[in-house]
Scaffold this motif. Structure first.
Motif, PDB file in Angstrom:
ATOM      1  N   PHE A 214      40.617  44.967  45.752  1.00  0.00           N
ATOM      2  CA  PHE A 214      40.117  43.725  45.170  1.00  0.00           C
ATOM      3  C   PHE A 214      38.626  43.832  44.840  1.00  0.00           C
ATOM      4  N   VAL A 215      37.831  44.325  45.784  1.00  0.00           N
ATOM      5  CA  VAL A 215      36.387  44.421  45.575  1.00  0.00           C
ATOM      6  C   VAL A 215      36.062  45.439  44.483  1.00  0.00           C
ATOM      7  N   HIS A 220      34.712  46.497  38.618  1.00  0.00           N
ATOM      8  CA  HIS A 220      35.133  47.038  37.321  1.00  0.00           C
ATOM      9  C   HIS A 220      35.421  45.918  36.332  1.00  0.00           C
ATOM     10  N   GLY A 221      35.069  44.672  36.676  1.00  0.00           N
ATOM     11  CA  GLY A 221      35.286  43.544  35.783  1.00  0.00           C
ATOM     12  C   GLY A 221      36.736  43.143  35.649  1.00  0.00           C
ATOM     13  N   SER A 222      37.540  43.371  36.703  1.00  0.00           N
ATOM     14  CA  SER A 222      38.973  43.151  36.609  1.00  0.00           C
ATOM     15  C   SER A 222      39.482  42.279  37.747  1.00  0.00           C
ATOM     16  N   ASP A 223      40.685  41.721  37.576  1.00  0.00           N
ATOM     17  CA  ASP A 223      41.353  40.924  38.604  1.00  0.00           C
ATOM     18  C   ASP A 223      42.813  41.328  38.676  1.00  0.00           C
ATOM     19  N   PHE A 224      43.457  41.008  39.784  1.00  0.00           N
ATOM     20  CA  PHE A 224      44.872  41.345  39.956  1.00  0.00           C
ATOM     21  C   PHE A 224      45.805  40.233  39.483  1.00  0.00           C
ATOM     22  N   GLY A 237      41.207  48.136  34.424  1.00  0.00           N
ATOM     23  CA  GLY A 237      40.172  48.004  35.446  1.00  0.00           C
ATOM     24  C   GLY A 237      40.710  48.182  36.846  1.00  0.00           C
ATOM     25  N   ASN A 238      41.902  47.654  37.112  1.00  0.00           N
ATOM     26  CA  ASN A 238      42.508  47.799  38.431  1.00  0.00           C
ATOM     27  C   ASN A 238      42.892  49.251  38.702  1.00  0.00           C
ATOM     28  N   VAL A 239      43.402  49.919  37.683  1.00  0.00           N
ATOM     29  CA  VAL A 239      43.759  51.333  37.831  1.00  0.00           C
ATOM     30  C   VAL A 239      42.529  52.155  38.204  1.00  0.00           C
ATOM     31  N   LYS A 240      41.427  51.925  37.491  1.00  0.00           N
ATOM     32  CA  LYS A 240      40.199  52.665  37.795  1.00  0.00           C
ATOM     33  C   LYS A 240      39.685  52.340  39.199  1.00  0.00           C
ATOM     34  N   ALA A 241      39.810  51.086  39.586  1.00  0.00           N
ATOM     35  CA  ALA A 241      39.334  50.668  40.907  1.00  0.00           C
ATOM     36  C   ALA A 241      40.112  51.359  42.018  1.00  0.00           C
ATOM     37  N   VAL A 242      41.437  51.347  41.909  1.00  0.00           N
ATOM     38  CA  VAL A 242      42.268  51.974  42.941  1.00  0.00           C
ATOM     39  C   VAL A 242      42.036  53.476  42.992  1.00  0.00           C
ATOM     40  N   LYS A 243      41.950  54.093  41.833  1.00  0.00           N
ATOM     41  CA  LYS A 243      41.708  55.544  41.812  1.00  0.00           C
ATOM     42  C   LYS A 243      40.355  55.863  42.454  1.00  0.00           C
ATOM     43  N   ASN A 317      30.581  42.628  46.435  1.00  0.00           N
ATOM     44  CA  ASN A 317      30.780  43.783  47.322  1.00  0.00           C
ATOM     45  C   ASN A 317      31.546  43.433  48.591  1.00  0.00           C
ATOM     46  N   SER A 318      32.207  42.277  48.605  1.00  0.00           N
ATOM     47  CA  SER A 318      33.071  41.940  49.737  1.00  0.00           C
ATOM     48  C   SER A 318      34.008  40.810  49.338  1.00  0.00           C
ATOM     49  N   MET A 319      35.152  40.767  49.956  1.00  0.00           N
ATOM     50  CA  MET A 319      35.985  39.577  49.901  1.00  0.00           C
ATOM     51  C   MET A 319      35.411  38.541  50.872  1.00  0.00           C
ATOM     52  N   VAL A 320      35.737  37.274  50.664  1.00  0.00           N
ATOM     53  CA  VAL A 320      35.416  36.242  51.644  1.00  0.00           C
ATOM     54  C   VAL A 320      36.467  36.345  52.741  1.00  0.00           C
ATOM     55  N   ALA A 321      36.093  36.937  53.832  1.00  0.00           N
ATOM     56  CA  ALA A 321      37.055  37.229  54.892  1.00  0.00           C
ATOM     57  C   ALA A 321      36.930  36.220  56.027  1.00  0.00           C
TER      58      ALA A 321
END
Length: 438
Positions: A214-215, A220-224, A237-243, A317-321
């Motif tokens: 998610f972060v 990468h300017g993307s959302d799920f 963007g999600n593909v690049k983030a996960v990789k 740089n973080s989720m609200v956890a």
């Protein structure tokens, strides 16, 4: 939320559907909503926040005794590991056999609200817990679906941070914590060698994986999910983030292949023993101390961001956890349960519990105290300035499981020496997206 770990991908939708059909909640009653038939008893399911289940029992035991002396209500405590918690909650929702009060990861609030298992906290109920205005707005926003009556209140707030091993950094000639991912990879390579590595990750933990996905995606300017709540898992963007995250093992090789199987705080233990020079974690202080480190042996800094030239939402740089406190809908001690929620979120208890666990209090009066250490100082700043909430969709917990499991499989590929490419990442995320739509 902290350390959400479950393998319930297939069972999740079924369990929620059953809960919706039955309308069951917790306690031992079988219908008619919450009651007060057992006014002197409560069962509390607490999530594992400390270094072990026994540690939590030692922390919470005296506080529950204090509550009993004040109210005459005896609280039966069960501390449940994160690996079992969601499954236990869903089973309780479908069977009607559950606790009166329980901890939930704040990102589960929407999903569990959909199940109908939790007591809606309307204005009257919230007043009995001390009121909504006591809480930080950002923390309270993760207590249920937007526009709906909340089903929980915040208990502990958290953010991710970068922990770095000061001695290892000094030995490698690294001046300070990296601020960008390029700097982190460069530092990680300096720290890797002789059986030690630059970074420890928990690739075997689906929900830990999903938090980082998610972060990284935000950067990468993307959302799920799109604006209508439809999954967009396999977007570029999600593909690049996960990789990028899996590449810590697959391409950059700054994390050990064995990290592909890590879960249950194994990465924290490696960091504490000096086997890894860096760690991305939430409120690690109490766990580092429990694993033999001493104050001053580690440093803490915000999680890195992409370089300025890379684009995307660099500031996230973080989720609200965090952890929420909820009441099961069919509790047989409704008034006592609400009184217990009020006690656990009182300023005095908040200071004691959050100081012990190294988390941030979501209660505004408790936040007025100066930060207790550098860890809290960094987390407060991240929570206020650079964190973002996970997708506020009813099936959010299913998203965590499906995307996180896809990443677990990619880590397994990397550990086995199989190539991890953008195409293989896109394929895994596409499969997860199809399951999400079923």
């Amino acid at each position: 939320m902290r350390r959400f770990r479950t393998a319930a991908a297939a069972a999740l939708t079924t369990a929620l559907t059953v809960a919706l059909a039955t309308g069951c909640g917790g306690g031992t009653t079988t219908g008619g909503g919450a009651s007060n038939s057992k006014p002197k008893e409560l069962t509390y399911w607490a999530s594992n926040q400390g270094s072990s289940l026994e540690h939590d029992k030692k922390v919470l035991g005296p506080e529950l005794e204090k509550f009993e002396k004040r109210t005459g209500i005896k609280v039966k405590l069960e501390v449940i590991p994160w690996s079992n918690l969601l499954d236990r909650i869903l089973a309780a929702a479908s069977s009607g056999e559950g606790p009166d009060v329980l901890n939930i990861g704040n990102t589960w609030s929407s999903s569990l609200q959909k199940s109908g298992a939790l007591l809606p906290l309307d204005d009257e109920a919230l007043a009995k817990t001390g009121g909504k205005k006591r809480f930080s707005p950002s923390a309270f926003a993760a207590t249920g679906q937007r526009g709906e009556t909340p089903v929980a209140v915040p208990l502990y707030s958290l953010t991710y941070a970068l922990y770095y091993h000061k001695k290892r950094f000094e030995q490698a000639g690294i001046d300070g914590p990296p601020k960008t991912w390029k700097e982190l990879v460069a530092a990680g390579k300096k720290l890797t060698g002789d059986g030690r590595y630059g970074l420890a990750v928990e690739g075997g933990d689906p929900v830990e994986n999903s938090h980082h996905a998610f972060v990284f995606a935000k950067q990468h300017g993307s959302d799920f999910f799109d604006a209508k709540g439809n999954p967009t898992f396999d977007s570029p963007g999600n593909v690049k983030a996960v990789k990028q995250y899996v590449d810590f093992v697959a391409g950059d090789r700054i994390a050990a292949k064995g990290n592909a199987e890590y879960a249950a705080r194994q990465s924290v233990r490696d960091f504490a023993k000096g086997k890894a020079g860096m760690l991305l974690w939430q409120a690690a202080r109490s766990q580092l101390l429990a694993n033999g480190m001493k104050d001053g042996e580690w440093g803490v800094a915000p999680v890195p961001v992409r370089s300025a030239s890379d684009g995307g939402q660099r500031a996230v740089n973080s989720m609200v956890a965090g952890i929420n406190l909820a009441v099961f809908k069919d509790t047989d001690n409704r008034d006592g349960a609400l009184e217990f929620v009020k006690f656990m979120t009182s300023t005095a208890e908040q200071k004691k519990l959050n100081d012990t666990y190294g988390s941030i209090s979501p209660v505004l009066r408790a936040q007025q105290a100066p930060p207790r250490d550098e860890d809290e100082k960094v987390m407060r700043a991240v929570l206020a300035d650079s964190s973002a909430p996970l997708p506020q969709v009813p099936d959010e917990s299913k998203f965590e499981t499906l995307v996180g499991t896809a990443m677990k499989e990619l880590f397994a590929d990397a550990a086995a020496g199989r190539s991890v490419t953008e195409e293989s990442v896109r394929q895994r995320l596409g499969e997860a997206q199809q399951k999400m739509r079923k």
